[in-house]
Design an enzyme around this catalytic site. Structure first.
Site, PDB file in Angstrom:
ATOM      1  N   SER A 144       0.851  -1.184   0.000  1.00 35.38           N
ATOM      2  CA  SER A 144       0.000   0.000   0.000  1.00 35.38           C
ATOM      3  C   SER A 144       0.890   1.238   0.000  1.00 35.38           C
ATOM      4  O   SER A 144       2.025   1.187   0.479  1.00 35.38           O
ATOM      5  CB  SER A 144      -0.843  -0.012   1.282  1.00 35.38           C
ATOM      6  OG  SER A 144      -1.460   1.226   1.488  1.00 35.38           O
ATOM      7  N   TYR A 159      -0.765  -0.714  10.657  1.00 35.00           N
ATOM      8  CA  TYR A 159      -0.905  -1.069   9.238  1.00 35.00           C
ATOM      9  C   TYR A 159       0.263  -0.495   8.432  1.00 35.00           C
ATOM     10  O   TYR A 159       0.870  -1.191   7.611  1.00 35.00           O
ATOM     11  CB  TYR A 159      -2.237  -0.532   8.724  1.00 35.00           C
ATOM     12  CG  TYR A 159      -2.534  -0.892   7.279  1.00 35.00           C
ATOM     13  CD1 TYR A 159      -2.930  -2.178   6.925  1.00 35.00           C
ATOM     14  CD2 TYR A 159      -2.433   0.062   6.271  1.00 35.00           C
ATOM     15  CE1 TYR A 159      -3.218  -2.507   5.604  1.00 35.00           C
ATOM     16  CE2 TYR A 159      -2.718  -0.250   4.951  1.00 35.00           C
ATOM     17  CZ  TYR A 159      -3.111  -1.540   4.616  1.00 35.00           C
ATOM     18  OH  TYR A 159      -3.392  -1.859   3.296  1.00 35.00           O
ATOM     19  N   LYS A 163       3.096  -2.680   6.289  1.00 33.24           N
ATOM     20  CA  LYS A 163       3.293  -2.616   4.835  1.00 33.24           C
ATOM     21  C   LYS A 163       4.717  -2.165   4.492  1.00 33.24           C
ATOM     22  O   LYS A 163       5.288  -2.617   3.490  1.00 33.24           O
ATOM     23  CB  LYS A 163       2.242  -1.715   4.190  1.00 33.24           C
ATOM     24  CG  LYS A 163       0.824  -2.271   4.268  1.00 33.24           C
ATOM     25  CD  LYS A 163       0.688  -3.651   3.617  1.00 33.24           C
ATOM     26  CE  LYS A 163      -0.764  -4.105   3.497  1.00 33.24           C
ATOM     27  NZ  LYS A 163      -0.907  -5.454   2.942  1.00 33.24           N
TER      28      LYS A 163
HETATM   29  N1  LIG Z   1      -8.842  -1.706  -0.451  1.00 35.16           N
HETATM   30  C1  LIG Z   1      -7.893  -0.794  -0.535  1.00 35.16           C
HETATM   31  O1  LIG Z   1      -8.175   0.399  -0.779  1.00 35.16           O
HETATM   32  C2  LIG Z   1      -6.445  -1.169  -0.370  1.00 35.16           C
HETATM   33  C3  LIG Z   1      -5.483  -0.145  -0.490  1.00 35.16           C
HETATM   34  C4  LIG Z   1      -4.145  -0.461  -0.367  1.00 35.16           C
HETATM   35  C5  LIG Z   1      -3.759  -1.780  -0.155  1.00 35.16           C
HETATM   36  N2  LIG Z   1      -4.705  -2.755  -0.035  1.00 35.16           N
HETATM   37  C6  LIG Z   1      -4.219  -4.137   0.187  1.00 35.16           C
HETATM   38  O2  LIG Z   1      -4.824  -5.015  -0.752  1.00 35.16           O
HETATM   39  C7  LIG Z   1      -4.991  -6.315  -0.164  1.00 35.16           C
HETATM   40  C8  LIG Z   1      -6.447  -6.757  -0.279  1.00 35.16           C
HETATM   41  O3  LIG Z   1      -7.248  -5.792   0.395  1.00 35.16           O
HETATM   42  P1  LIG Z   1      -8.844  -5.770   0.307  1.00 35.16           P
HETATM   43  O4  LIG Z   1      -9.217  -4.350   0.215  1.00 35.16           O
HETATM   44  O5  LIG Z   1      -9.348  -6.740  -0.696  1.00 35.16           O
HETATM   45  O6  LIG Z   1      -9.195  -6.271   1.799  1.00 35.16           O
HETATM   46  P2  LIG Z   1     -10.521  -6.905   2.395  1.00 35.16           P
HETATM   47  O7  LIG Z   1     -11.695  -6.539   1.578  1.00 35.16           O
HETATM   48  O8  LIG Z   1     -10.519  -6.560   3.849  1.00 35.16           O
HETATM   49  O9  LIG Z   1     -10.245  -8.478   2.219  1.00 35.16           O
HETATM   50  C9  LIG Z   1      -9.179  -9.033   2.918  1.00 35.16           C
HETATM   51  C10 LIG Z   1      -9.084 -10.503   2.594  1.00 35.16           C
HETATM   52  O10 LIG Z   1      -8.019 -11.046   3.396  1.00 35.16           O
HETATM   53  C11 LIG Z   1      -8.531 -12.139   4.141  1.00 35.16           C
HETATM   54  N3  LIG Z   1      -7.821 -12.331   5.397  1.00 35.16           N
HETATM   55  C12 LIG Z   1      -7.671 -11.476   6.433  1.00 35.16           C
HETATM   56  N4  LIG Z   1      -6.977 -12.067   7.424  1.00 35.16           N
HETATM   57  C13 LIG Z   1      -6.682 -13.319   6.992  1.00 35.16           C
HETATM   58  C14 LIG Z   1      -5.998 -14.420   7.550  1.00 35.16           C
HETATM   59  N5  LIG Z   1      -5.492 -14.373   8.779  1.00 35.16           N
HETATM   60  N6  LIG Z   1      -5.853 -15.531   6.813  1.00 35.16           N
HETATM   61  C15 LIG Z   1      -6.382 -15.616   5.580  1.00 35.16           C
HETATM   62  N7  LIG Z   1      -7.076 -14.620   4.995  1.00 35.16           N
HETATM   63  C16 LIG Z   1      -7.220 -13.492   5.710  1.00 35.16           C
HETATM   64  C17 LIG Z   1     -10.003 -11.822   4.362  1.00 35.16           C
HETATM   65  O11 LIG Z   1     -10.692 -13.015   4.708  1.00 35.16           O
HETATM   66  P3  LIG Z   1     -12.038 -13.007   5.628  1.00 35.16           P
HETATM   67  O12 LIG Z   1     -13.187 -12.873   4.686  1.00 35.16           O
HETATM   68  O13 LIG Z   1     -11.964 -14.336   6.315  1.00 35.16           O
HETATM   69  O14 LIG Z   1     -11.927 -11.852   6.590  1.00 35.16           O
HETATM   70  C18 LIG Z   1     -10.341 -11.281   2.977  1.00 35.16           C
HETATM   71  O15 LIG Z   1     -10.535 -12.345   2.063  1.00 35.16           O
HETATM   72  C19 LIG Z   1      -4.502  -6.185   1.278  1.00 35.16           C
HETATM   73  O16 LIG Z   1      -3.162  -6.627   1.340  1.00 35.16           O
HETATM   74  C20 LIG Z   1      -4.590  -4.693   1.550  1.00 35.16           C
HETATM   75  O17 LIG Z   1      -3.703  -4.284   2.565  1.00 35.16           O
HETATM   76  C21 LIG Z   1      -6.037  -2.485  -0.136  1.00 35.16           C
END
Ligand SMILES: NC(=O)c1ccc[n+]([C@@H]2O[C@H](COP(=O)([O-])OP(=O)(O)OC[C@H]3O[C@@H](n4cnc5c(N)ncnc54)[C@H](OP(=O)(O)O)[C@@H]3O)[C@@H](O)[C@H]2O)c1
Length: 238
Positions: A144, A159, A163
């Site tokens: 991120s 967080y 990262k």
């Molecule tokens: N969305 C954004 O704007 C954004 C921006 C910058 C970076 N990112 C990065 O992009 C990636 C995906 O983010 P997202 O927005 O898709 O997040 P999200 O909607 O919160 O989804 C997170 C996913 O990770 C899984 N997860 C969390 N803890 C886990 C564990 N201990 N073991 C296995 N799975 C686990 C969750 O499973 P459950 O359903 O079981 O909770 C879910 O499938 C992350 O690395 C995040 O930091 C996102």
């Protein structure tokens, strides 16, 4: 046989979009999920999205259990050629935003570190030796802009630190893989601000747009980059 990809945390959000797109491109894809219930739901959701993706149990916060879980995935599906470390949490403060360093608890820091850093470190340690031995591998870590040291600001400290550490891990792993001179590439990317559980409803990007750079890095040719940090397929400052 088609390459096998593992995407962690792929039952929803950006991970789901990455897994779907990799499957559409002809890879065999395993989606890491953290419960049997979520595995069932993910199967239904991938089928409804028009792709065949196999869910598998993989809780990335359980670093000690990761080698065994990965061995089971490889026993059933064959060796993993592409690893996408997507699963992460952002639990600083209520709603995730605005938490100051001075509000951060050790517990929040530990949980975030376990999931966002120790998890990807454990999957890389378990899978990279096999990739190097087989002379092919692609690893993509989802980071991120919150982890960029250049321009590091205040808020959600656990967080941000996680990262920044993932970025460092990526550099270390890429340097070690480069020493082997095999076709193993390890990169990290920012998806931008994406409409997911983590990003919230106001984010401007769809999960598919957020997945694009990770999919590109997961399917790089031999002459592609390694050890880089990317957003929208462009290099980002660390
Ligand atoms: N969305 C954004 O704007 C954004 C921006 C910058 C970076 N990112 C990065 O992009 C990636 C995906 O983010 P997202 O927005 O898709 O997040 P999200 O909607 O919160 O989804 C997170 C996913 O990770 C899984 N997860 C969390 N803890 C886990 C564990 N201990 N073991 C296995 N799975 C686990 C969750 O499973 P459950 O359903 O079981 O909770 C879910 O499938 C992350 O690395 C995040 O930091 C996102």
């Amino acid at each position: 046989m088609a390459k096998l990809a593992l995407v962690t945390g792929a039952n929803r959000g950006i991970g789901f979009a990455i897994a779907r797109e990799l499957a559409l491109r002809g890879l065999r894809v395993v989606a890491g999920v953290r419960s049997a219930e979520k595995a069932l739901q993910a199967s239904t959701d991938f089928e409804a999205a028009g792709v065949k993706v196999e869910p598998a149990m993989l809780d990335v916060a359980d670093a000690a259990g990761i080698p065994g879980a990965l061995a089971e995935i490889e026993r059933i599906n064959g060796t993993i050629d592409v690893l996408v470390n997507n699963a992460a949490i952002m639990i600083d403060g209520p709603g995730g935003f605005g938490a100051s360093l001075f509000d951060m608890t050790d517990d929040v820091f530990r949980q975030t570190w376990n999931t966002n850093v120790l998890g990807p470190a454990a999957t890389m340690r378990a899978l990279l030796p096999g990739m190097m031995a087989r002379r092919f591998g692609r690893v993509v870590n989802l980071s991120s802009r919150a982890g960029q040291l250049s321009g590091m600001g205040s808020g959600f400290p656990a967080y941000r630190v996680s990262k920044a550490a993932l970025n460092a891990l990526t550099r270390i792993a890429a340097a070690e893989a480069a020493a082997s001179k095999e076709d193993v590439k390890i990169n990290v990317c920012s998806p931008g601000w994406v409409r997911t559980g983590m990003g919230g409803a106001d984010a401007p990007r769809s999960p598919e747009t957020g997945a694009d750079t990770a999919v590109w890095l997961a399917t790089l040719d031999r002459d592609g980059p390694s050890g880089g940090f990317f957003e929208d397929r462009e290099s980002l400052p660390w």
